[in-house]
Design a protein around this motif. Sequence first.
Motif, PDB file in Angstrom:
ATOM      1  N   SER A 130       0.836  -1.193   0.000  1.00  0.00           N
ATOM      2  CA  SER A 130       0.000   0.000   0.000  1.00  0.00           C
ATOM      3  C   SER A 130       0.874   1.247   0.000  1.00  0.00           C
ATOM      4  CB  SER A 130      -0.910  -0.002   1.227  1.00  0.00           C
ATOM      5  OG  SER A 130      -0.137   0.014   2.407  1.00  0.00           O
ATOM      6  N   SER A 186       0.394   5.885  -0.254  1.00  0.00           N
ATOM      7  CA  SER A 186      -0.511   7.032  -0.212  1.00  0.00           C
ATOM      8  C   SER A 186      -0.438   7.783  -1.527  1.00  0.00           C
ATOM      9  CB  SER A 186      -0.132   7.962   0.952  1.00  0.00           C
ATOM     10  OG  SER A 186      -0.297   7.316   2.187  1.00  0.00           O
ATOM     11  N   LYS A 187      -1.606   8.133  -2.036  1.00  0.00           N
ATOM     12  CA  LYS A 187      -1.691   8.897  -3.275  1.00  0.00           C
ATOM     13  C   LYS A 187      -2.006  10.346  -2.925  1.00  0.00           C
ATOM     14  CE  LYS A 187      -4.679   5.898  -4.673  1.00  0.00           C
ATOM     15  NZ  LYS A 187      -5.740   5.200  -5.467  1.00  0.00           N
ATOM     16  N   ALA A 189      -2.068  14.461  -4.271  1.00  0.00           N
ATOM     17  CA  ALA A 189      -2.151  15.362  -5.424  1.00  0.00           C
ATOM     18  C   ALA A 189      -1.969  16.797  -4.957  1.00  0.00           C
ATOM     19  CB  ALA A 189      -3.496  15.208  -6.124  1.00  0.00           C
ATOM     20  N   VAL A 247       4.850   7.196  -1.166  1.00  0.00           N
ATOM     21  CA  VAL A 247       3.960   8.283  -1.586  1.00  0.00           C
ATOM     22  C   VAL A 247       4.014   8.404  -3.106  1.00  0.00           C
ATOM     23  CG1 VAL A 247       3.488  10.766  -1.470  1.00  0.00           C
ATOM     24  CG2 VAL A 247       4.209   9.541   0.593  1.00  0.00           C
ATOM     25  N   ARG A 248       2.854   8.469  -3.739  1.00  0.00           N
ATOM     26  CA  ARG A 248       2.744   8.723  -5.173  1.00  0.00           C
ATOM     27  C   ARG A 248       2.188  10.141  -5.351  1.00  0.00           C
ATOM     28  NH1 ARG A 248       5.338   4.881  -4.651  1.00  0.00           N
ATOM     29  NH2 ARG A 248       5.048   2.798  -5.541  1.00  0.00           N
ATOM     30  N   THR A 275       1.212  13.520  -7.501  1.00  0.00           N
ATOM     31  CA  THR A 275       0.796  14.060  -8.793  1.00  0.00           C
ATOM     32  C   THR A 275       0.585  15.554  -8.653  1.00  0.00           C
ATOM     33  OG1 THR A 275      -0.326  11.996  -9.378  1.00  0.00           O
ATOM     34  CG2 THR A 275      -0.942  13.973 -10.617  1.00  0.00           C
ATOM     35  N   ARG A 328       4.548  12.716 -10.856  1.00  0.00           N
ATOM     36  CA  ARG A 328       3.810  12.908 -12.101  1.00  0.00           C
ATOM     37  C   ARG A 328       3.348  14.352 -12.225  1.00  0.00           C
ATOM     38  NH1 ARG A 328      -1.247   9.140 -12.964  1.00  0.00           N
ATOM     39  NH2 ARG A 328      -2.483  11.048 -13.048  1.00  0.00           N
ATOM     40  N   GLN A 350      -9.624   9.509  -6.519  1.00  0.00           N
ATOM     41  CA  GLN A 350      -8.370   8.869  -6.898  1.00  0.00           C
ATOM     42  C   GLN A 350      -7.245   9.104  -5.892  1.00  0.00           C
ATOM     43  OE1 GLN A 350      -7.316  10.091 -10.883  1.00  0.00           O
ATOM     44  NE2 GLN A 350      -9.478  10.185 -11.533  1.00  0.00           N
ATOM     45  N   TYR A 351      -7.427  10.046  -4.966  1.00  0.00           N
ATOM     46  CA  TYR A 351      -6.326  10.428  -4.081  1.00  0.00           C
ATOM     47  C   TYR A 351      -6.760  10.377  -2.606  1.00  0.00           C
ATOM     48  CZ  TYR A 351      -4.208  12.068  -8.382  1.00  0.00           C
ATOM     49  OH  TYR A 351      -3.681  12.122  -9.644  1.00  0.00           O
ATOM     50  N   ASP A 352      -5.757  10.114  -1.767  1.00  0.00           N
ATOM     51  CA  ASP A 352      -5.987  10.115  -0.323  1.00  0.00           C
ATOM     52  C   ASP A 352      -5.869  11.514   0.262  1.00  0.00           C
ATOM     53  OD1 ASP A 352      -6.130   7.246  -0.237  1.00  0.00           O
ATOM     54  OD2 ASP A 352      -3.952   7.230  -0.464  1.00  0.00           O
ATOM     55  N   CYS A 388     -11.957  12.798   0.226  1.00  0.00           N
ATOM     56  CA  CYS A 388     -10.503  12.834   0.378  1.00  0.00           C
ATOM     57  C   CYS A 388     -10.137  13.862   1.425  1.00  0.00           C
ATOM     58  CB  CYS A 388      -9.821  13.165  -0.955  1.00  0.00           C
ATOM     59  SG  CYS A 388     -10.169  14.837  -1.540  1.00  0.00           S
TER      60      CYS A 388
END
Length: 780
Positions: free
Chosen positions: A635, A637-638, A640, A665-666, A668, A702, A724-726, A769
């Motif tokens: 897992s 965390s997303k 943005a 962490v991803r 964007t 990204r 799409q994001y946390d 979110c």
Amino acid sequence: MFFGRGQNLRPQNGSVSITMCINLPPEVNSAGLVMQFEDGVKEYKWLDYTTPRIMLLLATMFTISQVFHSVLKRFGIPIFISQIFAGILLSRPALQVIKMANKIITPEHVQLIGSMGNIGIALFIFQSGVKMDLSMVAKVGRKALYIGILSVISPLVALIPTFMVPTGTGPSGFFITPLYYVTSFPVIFCLLTHLKILNSELGRLAQSSAIVADFLSYATVLLLTVSQVASSSPAQALRTLGYVVFFIFIVMVVVRPAMLLIVRMTPEGKEVSQTGLYVVILILLLFLSFARKFYSELTVAGLYIVGLAVPRGPPLGSALVNKFDCLVSGFFLPIFVTTSAMRIHDLRPQSFNIFIVQNILTVAWTVLVKFGTCSLLLLYWKMHKNDAMALALIMNAKGIVEMAFYTFASDGRYVPPNMFRFMLGIIIVMGSIVPIFVRKLYDPSRKYAGYQIKKLVDCKPESELQVVCCIYIPSNISSAINLLSISCPRNECPTVVNALHLIKLSDQATSIFVSHQKKKKNFSAYSYSENVIVSFKKFGGLRWGAVSINTFTAISPLDLMHDDICTLALDKLASLVILPFHRTWYIDGSLESDDQSVRNLNLRILEKAPCSVGILIDHGNLKRSVTHMDSSADSFSKVALLFLGGNDDREALTLAKRMGRDDKVRLTVVHFIAASDDGDVDWETILDSEVLRDIKKSECMRYEKHVVENGADTVEIVHSMVNQYDLIIVGRRHNLECPQTSCLDQWSEFPELGVLGDLLASKDFGNKCSVLVLQQQRLV
């Protein structure tokens, strides 16, 4: 039908005749004002009844005091002075000038309202004792101890020759002179609250000094009273001292154990029962009856002692304060102040005879000695001269407690009417001058002068990050820890977390700021913050070497909490303050709480913070697996970042890039560009391009670019992202207009979140979110 009964009372010697007239039944409730104007109704007067007369008098008192206050508050004069002026205007001599004395006020109604006022001062003094923390007496610092002692002893020594000043037709000035030098803690507390410096550095020193001076003042007055009585009647002096010792013994042996029993019978975490509160009230009423019957001089000090006997804090102390505070301060106490001023018998200017001159010189000498002693001592300790003079003035303050002494002295005929009028003038002068000059001399914002700019964009990527994390309620703990855990704390770029637990000051008078790195666990504030301390220490242990934890507790009034937060950020050279949003939600998305007082606090911090500020709106999306550093978990965390440009967005992007360096962490970055952009390059555009350059080249972060026509296009894109994001990070961008958010500010509910932050926090987005709104430092 009304019946009157007259009775002549004659003593056996027949020298005095007293006639008493009583209306039976009593005329209490009227049939209404309209009935007085109806046809066929004769001999009916609405104001002949007690209830409408009392209601009219109360409405007049409060109206006049508010009219005075609407003018005097512009000069910083407290409402207490306006209530005195209202009483003077409603006094019999003033009403006789306009020939309305009997139309508004009768002696019977004044006596009834005076009884209501006596209830107010009794509850105020009792409540002041409940709020007092006796343990603080043993913990005051060296400065506060010396100031407290010298503020009482120096004027006392200077006034020794004046203790036997004659007062003309009245009794010895010995009873009144000590009241010139005493320092009362409730008066100092009310003054500091009015000036809104209760938890400033000067305010804390003034409170600690006032605690010492308060107890010393009571002790010296008692000793001087006993010694003066002993000079004429040693037996009476011993009886007086015996009454005091016996009363304190009863309070310590009977009253306090009874209250502790009530506390033990209350289940942990529950509120005290109404029966327990009524028992305490009954004890208070029994004391009042005992004091007035056997030793009336003990009334004021005795109420204070009974209040000190109440166990501080929940469940009993806080319950009593919450039950009485609003009623006493908003209703009963103003009645007492106004009715006390109504006791004045003559408004004509006093002639400057020897009596008046002696008392004026006595007051001036007392104020000068106390002011000079405190000022010189503080200047010797290298305190700023303005702060030293402000504190010396605060220690000279006079207020409600001194007025209570003067009123009881007048009622007991210890002082003549002209002396009471003179002392009332002292309170008006000191109560007006002190707050005005203190406000001119002391500026709490002076500590920000020359403070360096603390912005995230100015921090080096591998530098230590100092963060102040505020906790209002228990649910804020997990939210803050989850956010901090994805801020990429590493050994190469460590994070120092200063966790500040904020508690509303309700059951005590002294604001407290505690560093749990220096205090023992048995300190009283530890129990309030134990969950905060344990949780953050555990988080620091899991991130050993990357995160350092400092925990603090601040107990202060809600409208002054921002000073504790800003002071801590200033002392720690913090770059970011994290605040919880004032709304919280249940797991299903329904609203759990909406605390407007927290919202007002956040607004004050946004205005005054010496660093950048982030408001966290948590919906439980930040994953706990990240917090516990489960390296085997898949897992992540997303996150943005919505970027439009400007100082706040660049600050938000700096924090987002720090998060993006974490493998879990991803990140964007979504860049919104206006379709109407003509390509002109200004300084802001250059700064935006520079901060975005490494994002565009990064392989682990990204970058998305969207060209939008207006705010509606932006809303559509953002709406598609929330699932799409946390976590979504945005800049506040307060009062900044651009095509990307055009027309959106018209629907903004929370301006402190900015346009996009308010949009993401709205219920239309389904609370899907978590959101972090950042504002770059405003104060320089």
